[in-house]
Design a protein around this motif. Structure first.
Motif, PDB file in Angstrom:
ATOM      1  N   VAL A 123      -8.112   5.566   8.939  1.00  0.00           N
ATOM      2  CA  VAL A 123      -8.930   4.521   8.326  1.00  0.00           C
ATOM      3  C   VAL A 123      -8.103   3.702   7.332  1.00  0.00           C
ATOM      4  O   VAL A 123      -8.162   2.468   7.303  1.00  0.00           O
ATOM      5  CB  VAL A 123     -10.160   5.125   7.627  1.00  0.00           C
ATOM      6  N   LEU A 124      -7.313   4.398   6.519  1.00  0.00           N
ATOM      7  CA  LEU A 124      -6.477   3.702   5.538  1.00  0.00           C
ATOM      8  C   LEU A 124      -5.435   2.838   6.237  1.00  0.00           C
ATOM      9  O   LEU A 124      -5.177   1.703   5.818  1.00  0.00           O
ATOM     10  CB  LEU A 124      -5.800   4.708   4.610  1.00  0.00           C
ATOM     11  N   GLY A 125      -4.826   3.372   7.300  1.00  0.00           N
ATOM     12  CA  GLY A 125      -3.847   2.589   8.047  1.00  0.00           C
ATOM     13  C   GLY A 125      -4.446   1.316   8.621  1.00  0.00           C
ATOM     14  O   GLY A 125      -3.839   0.244   8.571  1.00  0.00           O
ATOM     15  N   LEU A 126      -5.660   1.442   9.151  1.00  0.00           N
ATOM     16  CA  LEU A 126      -6.345   0.258   9.673  1.00  0.00           C
ATOM     17  C   LEU A 126      -6.665  -0.720   8.551  1.00  0.00           C
ATOM     18  O   LEU A 126      -6.590  -1.939   8.729  1.00  0.00           O
ATOM     19  CB  LEU A 126      -7.630   0.680  10.391  1.00  0.00           C
ATOM     20  N   GLY A 127      -7.016  -0.180   7.362  1.00  0.00           N
ATOM     21  CA  GLY A 127      -7.288  -1.035   6.214  1.00  0.00           C
ATOM     22  C   GLY A 127      -6.055  -1.792   5.769  1.00  0.00           C
ATOM     23  O   GLY A 127      -6.121  -2.993   5.450  1.00  0.00           O
ATOM     24  N   LEU A 154       2.222  -1.746  17.536  1.00  0.00           N
ATOM     25  CA  LEU A 154       3.197  -0.848  16.934  1.00  0.00           C
ATOM     26  C   LEU A 154       3.068  -0.838  15.422  1.00  0.00           C
ATOM     27  O   LEU A 154       3.127   0.225  14.781  1.00  0.00           O
ATOM     28  CB  LEU A 154       4.614  -1.269  17.336  1.00  0.00           C
ATOM     29  N   SER A 155       2.863  -2.013  14.826  1.00  0.00           N
ATOM     30  CA  SER A 155       2.732  -2.093  13.367  1.00  0.00           C
ATOM     31  C   SER A 155       1.494  -1.343  12.891  1.00  0.00           C
ATOM     32  O   SER A 155       1.510  -0.716  11.828  1.00  0.00           O
ATOM     33  CB  SER A 155       2.673  -3.555  12.915  1.00  0.00           C
ATOM     34  N   ILE A 156       0.414  -1.383  13.671  1.00  0.00           N
ATOM     35  CA  ILE A 156      -0.802  -0.656  13.298  1.00  0.00           C
ATOM     36  C   ILE A 156      -0.569   0.850  13.376  1.00  0.00           C
ATOM     37  O   ILE A 156      -1.020   1.606  12.502  1.00  0.00           O
ATOM     38  CB  ILE A 156      -1.978  -1.088  14.199  1.00  0.00           C
ATOM     39  N   LEU A 157       0.141   1.291  14.402  1.00  0.00           N
ATOM     40  CA  LEU A 157       0.472   2.714  14.512  1.00  0.00           C
ATOM     41  C   LEU A 157       1.336   3.163  13.337  1.00  0.00           C
ATOM     42  O   LEU A 157       1.139   4.254  12.782  1.00  0.00           O
ATOM     43  CB  LEU A 157       1.193   2.987  15.831  1.00  0.00           C
ATOM     44  N   ILE A 158       2.301   2.319  12.952  1.00  0.00           N
ATOM     45  CA  ILE A 158       3.146   2.636  11.798  1.00  0.00           C
ATOM     46  C   ILE A 158       2.286   2.735  10.539  1.00  0.00           C
ATOM     47  O   ILE A 158       2.467   3.634   9.712  1.00  0.00           O
ATOM     48  CB  ILE A 158       4.250   1.576  11.628  1.00  0.00           C
ATOM     49  N   ALA A 159       1.333   1.806  10.399  1.00  0.00           N
ATOM     50  CA  ALA A 159       0.459   1.811   9.225  1.00  0.00           C
ATOM     51  C   ALA A 159      -0.363   3.093   9.168  1.00  0.00           C
ATOM     52  O   ALA A 159      -0.524   3.700   8.101  1.00  0.00           O
ATOM     53  CB  ALA A 159      -0.468   0.596   9.254  1.00  0.00           C
ATOM     54  N   MET A 160      -0.880   3.533  10.298  1.00  0.00           N
ATOM     55  CA  MET A 160      -1.698   4.751  10.334  1.00  0.00           C
ATOM     56  C   MET A 160      -0.850   5.982  10.034  1.00  0.00           C
ATOM     57  O   MET A 160      -1.261   6.880   9.283  1.00  0.00           O
ATOM     58  CB  MET A 160      -2.381   4.870  11.700  1.00  0.00           C
ATOM     59  N   PHE A 161       0.353   6.045  10.592  1.00  0.00           N
ATOM     60  CA  PHE A 161       1.253   7.154  10.312  1.00  0.00           C
ATOM     61  C   PHE A 161       1.662   7.161   8.845  1.00  0.00           C
ATOM     62  O   PHE A 161       1.658   8.204   8.188  1.00  0.00           O
ATOM     63  CB  PHE A 161       2.500   7.065  11.201  1.00  0.00           C
TER      64      PHE A 161
END
Length: 259
Positions: A123-127, A154-161
């Motif tokens: 959720v935070l990564g998506l935010g 890819l950037s969203i996946l990085i954000a979630m990780f």
């Protein structure tokens, strides 16, 4: 600079290295303050300390992510004048602080729960990604952006990780040295998400005559004024965090005196 550029031509972008380094430093600073405040989000009786939660959410979301983002945007040499809509810019600030605070509060209730950690991290990564792309949506320049959806994903996946790692570190770093290392890692993760997201964008200039004109419109801040605006917001957020800490120290002192 080529003044005979044709309308519809892809802008050749570059980055100012000094500002890239500064954006990383801002992200690390925000992360370090957030990690320090996160240690005290959960009170001794198991309740949530709302002042510490606000401090941690403001530090990580407002300084570590939002201020870093717009410093990174200043680092971008677009080759044409640009500005930012104040509506999207301010909403992105609220979104960053809100998402960070909500995720920290959710994990703080049961910091040992892997399920809470991973779900809050997503959720935070998506935010964070929402904040980034909303800020990009608020850009005003004589042209438009063509997106590479693969790199966006890819950037969203990085954000979630990165968000999951940040939440894990937030509740497992007790010493100052560990917090410093963790903050450096978090800063690198946040910057990785930002610059990966920027790599997904191709800027197309459509109007030769307006190539060097400052964008006009309702509540649009010029990129020339963006450094001042970002600095004012960052200083204001830092003052808010400092005030929260002073309030808590005063409350603690009163409890000791009362006992």
């Amino acid at each position: 600079m080529n003044e005979t550029i044709q309308a519809g031509e892809l802008a050749q972008t570059s980055y100012r290295l000094g500002l890239v380094v500064m954006s990383y430093g801002i992200s690390v600073l925000g992360a370090f303050v957030a990690l320090t405040a996160a240690q005290r989000i959960r009170g001794r009786k198991g309740g949530i300390s709302w002042l510490n939660l606000l401090a941690a959410g403001t530090a990580l979301g407002g300084i570590g992510v939002w201020s870093m983002h717009f410093t990174g945007m200043l680092a971008l040499n677009l080759g044409m004048a640009s500005g930012y809509s104040m509506v999207e810019t301010l909403v992105s600030l609220v979104a960053a602080i809100g998402a960070t605070s909500a995720a920290l509060a959710y994990v703080a209730a049961r910091p040992q729960s892997s399920v809470r950690l991973l779900s809050a991290g997503c959720v935070l990564g998506l935010g964070v990604a929402f904040m980034h792309y909303l800020g990009m949506y608020g850009m005003r320049f004589p042209g438009y952006i063509v997106w590479s959806m693969e790199i966006v994903g890819l950037s969203i996946l990085i954000a979630m990780f990165a968000a999951s790692a940040a939440l894990w570190l937030a509740f497992r770093t007790s010493s100052v040295s560990l917090r410093a290392v963790a903050a450096a890692v978090m800063g690198l993760a946040v910057c990785s998400m930002h610059y990966t997201g920027m790599a997904a964008a191709d800027f197309i200039c459509t109007t030769v005559a307006k190539r060097f004109a400052t964008p006009q419109g309702f509540a649009v801040i010029s990129s020339m004024d963006l450094p001042v605006f970002t600095a004012i917001v960052a200083i204001g957020l830092a003052a808010l965090i400092g005030n929260d800490q002073l309030i808590q120290r005063d409350q603690a002192l009163r409890r000791l005196q009362g006992g």
